[in-house]
Scaffold this motif. Sequence first.
Motif, PDB file in Angstrom:
ATOM      1  N   LEU A  85      -4.395  -6.206  -2.055  1.00  0.00           N
ATOM      2  CA  LEU A  85      -3.447  -4.781  -1.791  1.00  0.00           C
ATOM      3  C   LEU A  85      -2.806  -5.398  -0.317  1.00  0.00           C
ATOM      4  N   GLN A  88       0.481 -10.432   7.811  1.00  0.00           N
ATOM      5  CA  GLN A  88      -0.047 -10.677   6.322  1.00  0.00           C
ATOM      6  C   GLN A  88       0.596 -11.265   5.465  1.00  0.00           C
ATOM      7  N   GLU A 146       0.950  -1.147   0.356  1.00  0.00           N
ATOM      8  CA  GLU A 146      -0.205  -0.100  -0.027  1.00  0.00           C
ATOM      9  C   GLU A 146       0.639   1.481   0.273  1.00  0.00           C
ATOM     10  N   ARG A 147       2.190   1.223   0.334  1.00  0.00           N
ATOM     11  CA  ARG A 147       3.011   2.414   0.977  1.00  0.00           C
ATOM     12  C   ARG A 147       4.210   2.104  -0.242  1.00  0.00           C
ATOM     13  N   LYS A 179      -2.038  -3.716   2.972  1.00  0.00           N
ATOM     14  CA  LYS A 179      -2.385  -2.979   3.870  1.00  0.00           C
ATOM     15  C   LYS A 179      -1.301  -2.530   4.889  1.00  0.00           C
ATOM     16  N   GLY A 180      -1.013  -1.203   4.645  1.00  0.00           N
ATOM     17  CA  GLY A 180      -0.028  -0.721   6.076  1.00  0.00           C
ATOM     18  C   GLY A 180       1.784  -1.350   5.251  1.00  0.00           C
TER      19      GLY A 180
END
Length: 291
Positions: A261, A276, A236-237, A263-264
């Motif tokens: 995606l 994750q 995501e980043r 996340k984080g």
Amino acid sequence: MEMKKVQLGNGETIAYRERTGKTDPVLLIHGNMTSSKHWDLVLEEMDPKYHLLAVDLRGFGESSYHVPFDSLDELAEDIKETLDIIGVPSVHVVGWSTGGGVAMKLAALYPETVRSMTLLCSLSTRGYPHVLLNEDWKPIKRSATKEDVEQDIWRTLPITKAYREKDGEFLKGIWNQLIYTVNRPDAVRYEEYVEDMCTQRNLVDIYHANNHFNISEEGTGEIRKIKAPILILQGERDMVVSNDMIQEIREDFGDQASYHLLKGCGHSPLIDDLPQLLDVMGRFIDQHRKK
């Protein structure tokens, strides 16, 4: 974990780490500025049922670098011969960053070898452009030749110097700015990663190969040869692989690929959120395992 090595017919020696398990083998292919060392957390923490193989590509880690290369084809061919030697006919491939390009080449050149393919924060199906910048960081032109890449004053020359001088603080500065933007490894592990980075001897080859990589219909068209189911994982980043590059992968593979995606996460989900990553990756691999 003990390093194993095989001697290839082209004179190169390929090193790899292996963790035995009950499932179809899962092949982990690292990216630029890394080696199989950077998969250590996956090797330690992924469910023990998985049989894991993590290679050092030619010119990284403990693998040899006798002959320079101009494309990712040579690296894919090294991997195929390595698998043949150790008696592994097919694998689930996970390619991280540049390793995603090597995974795509392996799947295109040897479709029968790849049962599934996970592209983790991967370069695009249309490559990773190497753009020359002036002293004000303004784009001048896209590199056309290997000589252009060799003279890059902002990436090639300073990183090569840092490798030569084992300048860990400089390398950490790059990783902290671009890759470890969410979380960082613990101090001991980080030092080991930096030491490992300095084993890279093929930086120009990698930049040049990524710059000219294009398996899309606009390029070589090799994407049509890839038959394996595909999972595209985007941080995501992520500050290394742009959203546009991920969109190119999704567009080029179409319905053949699924997308998730993370996340984080930035460019290193292995550090940012390992649980994750392992959950998403494991569920995809399990869907395509031999029954």
